[in-house]
Write a protein that holds these residues in place. Structure first.
Motif, PDB file in Angstrom:
ATOM      1  N   ALA A  19       1.536   0.638  15.712  1.00  0.00           N
ATOM      2  CA  ALA A  19       1.802   1.389  16.943  1.00  0.00           C
ATOM      3  C   ALA A  19       3.297   1.438  17.234  1.00  0.00           C
ATOM      4  N   GLY A  20       3.991   0.314  17.021  1.00  0.00           N
ATOM      5  CA  GLY A  20       5.439   0.304  17.219  1.00  0.00           C
ATOM      6  C   GLY A  20       6.153   1.250  16.277  1.00  0.00           C
ATOM      7  N   ALA A  21       5.696   1.297  15.018  1.00  0.00           N
ATOM      8  CA  ALA A  21       6.298   2.215  14.052  1.00  0.00           C
ATOM      9  C   ALA A  21       6.057   3.661  14.459  1.00  0.00           C
ATOM     10  N   ALA A  22       4.847   3.967  14.912  1.00  0.00           N
ATOM     11  CA  ALA A  22       4.534   5.336  15.329  1.00  0.00           C
ATOM     12  C   ALA A  22       5.384   5.763  16.524  1.00  0.00           C
ATOM     13  N   PHE A 185      14.570   8.047   8.210  1.00  0.00           N
ATOM     14  CA  PHE A 185      14.231   6.854   8.975  1.00  0.00           C
ATOM     15  C   PHE A 185      12.721   6.738   9.170  1.00  0.00           C
ATOM     16  N   SER A 186      12.079   7.860   9.455  1.00  0.00           N
ATOM     17  CA  SER A 186      10.635   7.851   9.664  1.00  0.00           C
ATOM     18  C   SER A 186       9.912   7.433   8.389  1.00  0.00           C
ATOM     19  N   LEU A 187      10.361   7.968   7.241  1.00  0.00           N
ATOM     20  CA  LEU A 187       9.738   7.609   5.966  1.00  0.00           C
ATOM     21  C   LEU A 187       9.933   6.130   5.660  1.00  0.00           C
ATOM     22  N   VAL A 188      11.126   5.603   5.960  1.00  0.00           N
ATOM     23  CA  VAL A 188      11.393   4.188   5.713  1.00  0.00           C
ATOM     24  C   VAL A 188      10.498   3.312   6.583  1.00  0.00           C
ATOM     25  N   VAL A 189      10.376   3.668   7.860  1.00  0.00           N
ATOM     26  CA  VAL A 189       9.543   2.881   8.774  1.00  0.00           C
ATOM     27  C   VAL A 189       8.081   2.918   8.347  1.00  0.00           C
ATOM     28  N   ILE A 190       7.587   4.115   8.006  1.00  0.00           N
ATOM     29  CA  ILE A 190       6.189   4.238   7.601  1.00  0.00           C
ATOM     30  C   ILE A 190       5.932   3.466   6.311  1.00  0.00           C
ATOM     31  N   SER A 191       6.863   3.575   5.333  1.00  0.00           N
ATOM     32  CA  SER A 191       6.697   2.856   4.065  1.00  0.00           C
ATOM     33  C   SER A 191       6.727   1.347   4.290  1.00  0.00           C
ATOM     34  N   THR A 192       7.629   0.899   5.155  1.00  0.00           N
ATOM     35  CA  THR A 192       7.712  -0.534   5.443  1.00  0.00           C
ATOM     36  C   THR A 192       6.429  -1.053   6.085  1.00  0.00           C
ATOM     37  N   MET A 193       5.909  -0.273   7.029  1.00  0.00           N
ATOM     38  CA  MET A 193       4.666  -0.681   7.677  1.00  0.00           C
ATOM     39  C   MET A 193       3.493  -0.692   6.688  1.00  0.00           C
ATOM     40  N   LEU A 194       3.492   0.252   5.751  1.00  0.00           N
ATOM     41  CA  LEU A 194       2.429   0.299   4.747  1.00  0.00           C
ATOM     42  C   LEU A 194       2.495  -0.928   3.844  1.00  0.00           C
TER      43      LEU A 194
END
Length: 249
Positions: A19-22, A185-194
């Motif tokens: 949720a924080g990443a989103a 930045f969005s791709l990095v955050v999503i990849s990190t969360m994954l």
């Protein structure tokens, strides 16, 4: 920690991180969209306004030429002079409105110079109109009295328009770059969360398997082998003690 507590806490933590990443991604995208709506839209509006000023100014000059050509007729004189004054007023109002929102230094400075040159031009054109009337509505005399007066304002307006166009290109490029950074930045955050989710899932599965293995009962066959092993070990120990006893005699 018991599995009944660890499992809900782990899932809740993972959902919280997702949720924080989103939210972070949404904020970045909203920032890029807001920059487009404000910065790019503002400079585009300023370009439209200076184009409108340019059109009104050219119409003002054209009305002066119409006055010289048809001003011998009183009704035509009044028509074209009224149109000249209206366009002059439209230009002055539009310039003032644009200066209220214009912050780009080069374009603003040029537009201020244009406003002053336009005001002085109006004074010269009024003097030229009186010369035109005094010369018996001779267009040649009227034209000579204001010759070249529109060249300075035209040059300033063209340069101000060019400065605004250059600034618009810079703002657009900056906004596009910011949107690209937001996407990365969005791709990095999503990849990190994954990856973090996969790691937590892996660790959780190992913990579950370890707990299940510790609580699994020993099979009957394994228990029998264990008892048999203990009996064999006991027999060996008894034989060693007897041999030690016999040797001591």
């Amino acid at each position: 920690m018991r599995l009944s507590i660890k499992l809900p806490l782990t899932i809740a933590s993972l959902l919280f991180l997702m949720a924080g990443a989103a939210i972070t991604v949404e904020l970045q995208l909203a920032r890029g969209l807001n920059a487009f709506k404000t910065d790019v839209a503002a400079v585009n509006q300023q370009e439209r306004e200076i184009n409108a000023i340019n059109i009104a100014f050219r119409e003002q000059v054209q009305e002066w030429k119409n006055l010289l050509l048809r001003g011998k007729q009183p009704d035509k004189f009044q028509k074209h002079w009224s149109a000249f004054e209206k366009n002059e007023q439209d230009v002055a109002i539009a310039v003032g409105h644009l200066l209220d929102s214009l912050t780009e230094p080069e374009a603003r400075g040029l537009l201020i110079q244009f406003a002053e040159a336009h005001r002085l031009m109006g004074q010269r054109y009024r003097a030229g109109m009186e010369t035109f009337k005094a010369a018996g509505f001779d267009p040649h005399q009227g034209d000579l009295s204001v010759e070249g007066m529109d060249r300075g304002p035209v040059k300033l307006l063209r340069e101000a328009s060019g400065a605004l166009a250059k600034n618009s290109a810079l703002v657009s490029a900056s906004t596009v770059e910011a949107s690209h950074i937001a996407e990365i930045f969005s791709l990095v955050v999503i990849s990190t969360m994954l990856l973090l989710g996969l790691l937590i899932g892996f660790l959780l599965s190992r913990s579950v398997l370890r707990l299940l293995g510790a609580s699994r009962p020993t099979p009957p066959r394994s228990r029998a082998r264990s008892r048999a092993g203990r009996l064999v070990d006991g027999g060996r120990a008894a034989r060693r003690r007897r041999n030690e006893h016999d040797g001591s005699r």
